[in-house]
Design an enzyme around this catalytic site. Sequence first.
Site, short mmCIF file in Angstrom:
data_model
loop_
_atom_site.label_atom_id
_atom_site.label_comp_id
_atom_site.label_asym_id
_atom_site.label_seq_id
_atom_site.Cartn_x
_atom_site.Cartn_y
_atom_site.Cartn_z
N HIS A 175 -23.90 32.75 16.34
CA HIS A 175 -23.65 32.91 17.77
C HIS A 175 -24.96 33.28 18.49
CE1 HIS A 175 -19.04 33.78 17.33
NE2 HIS A 175 -19.41 32.71 16.67
N GLU A 213 -25.74 35.65 20.51
CA GLU A 213 -26.13 37.06 20.46
C GLU A 213 -26.80 37.41 19.13
OE1 GLU A 213 -23.15 35.74 21.22
OE2 GLU A 213 -21.87 37.18 22.24
N CYS A 261 -17.72 38.33 21.05
CA CYS A 261 -16.58 38.42 20.14
C CYS A 261 -16.69 39.74 19.35
CB CYS A 261 -16.55 37.22 19.19
SG CYS A 261 -17.84 37.26 17.92
N CYS A 304 -19.89 39.96 17.29
CA CYS A 304 -21.09 40.23 18.10
C CYS A 304 -21.07 41.63 18.69
CB CYS A 304 -21.23 39.16 19.18
SG CYS A 304 -21.66 37.54 18.48
#
Lengths: 151, 151
Positions: free
Chosen positions: B52, B54, B82, B85
């Site tokens: 992801h 992040e 999410c 993260c």
Amino acid sequence: MNDEYFMKQAIIEANKALADEEIPIGAVIVMNDKIIARGYNQVEKLNDSTAHAEIIALTSAFNFLGSKYLPDASIYVTIEPCLMCAGALYWSKIGKVVYGADDEKNGSISPNKILAQNKDHWPFHPKTTVVKGIMKTECVELIQNFFRQKR
Amino acid sequence: MNDEYFMKQAIIEANKALADEEIPIGAVIVMNDKIIARGYNQVEKLNDSTAHAEIIALTSAFNFLGSKYLPDASIYVTIEPCLMCAGALYWSKIGKVVYGADDEKNGSISPNKILAQNKDHWPFHPKTTVVKGIMKTECVELIQNFFRQKR
């Protein structure tokens, strides 16, 4: 080969972290009774607070299989995964998560009874089987001895 | 420079994901008004369901600073992080999290009202300031257009 066998392998990984003066947490990922990835806590060595055993093992498994999902794999980890690791395991759609010791402080389930009791808030993937307490005594002692020596 | 300026930079990152036919999510990490790390969703390219925006930006920031904690930094990300993260941001002890659009399906707060309402279950670090809704319309449209074109 059974859950105890693979948890022993995760403990071997945890001992590699211990040798590096890291918090001793280890993981292995297994498919068809074979270990396809290994990982141990490298937060200090990598200067990366997210370099948990599970994350390192997952990245290695994705690379090994060339697949971003692991529905036919199991992860064995010495300690209950934290929220980050539970989230990473969620995205991997891993088939089974087996852990040894509960983590009442940073675990994804133990400190968050609401998450554990309500399936709408369960942090793992709904298709992931979660098994806990395999070689619990050894996994607890590993961590406890580490922090005892630190004091 | 303000939150809108840095969120625009995160949107530029999201557009790099879009160009790669990835779900368009982008992030930048800022310290002392300077961008020290960037990341965009690379799940498909890296065959890694945890890649992801992040996470990529965090790894880059840890490397850049040679530090595993980021208390003086802020992350700007186009979509609500999410659970994975949020957990990674927790470990980083990042000072501020700014996101654009809510994610009612996979967000760490929006779908889990219990987490958001109970500070014992709040997924971010207690010292982390969380700001939402910066350039929300643009961030929502980015994702909506992507899924509309996929259909």
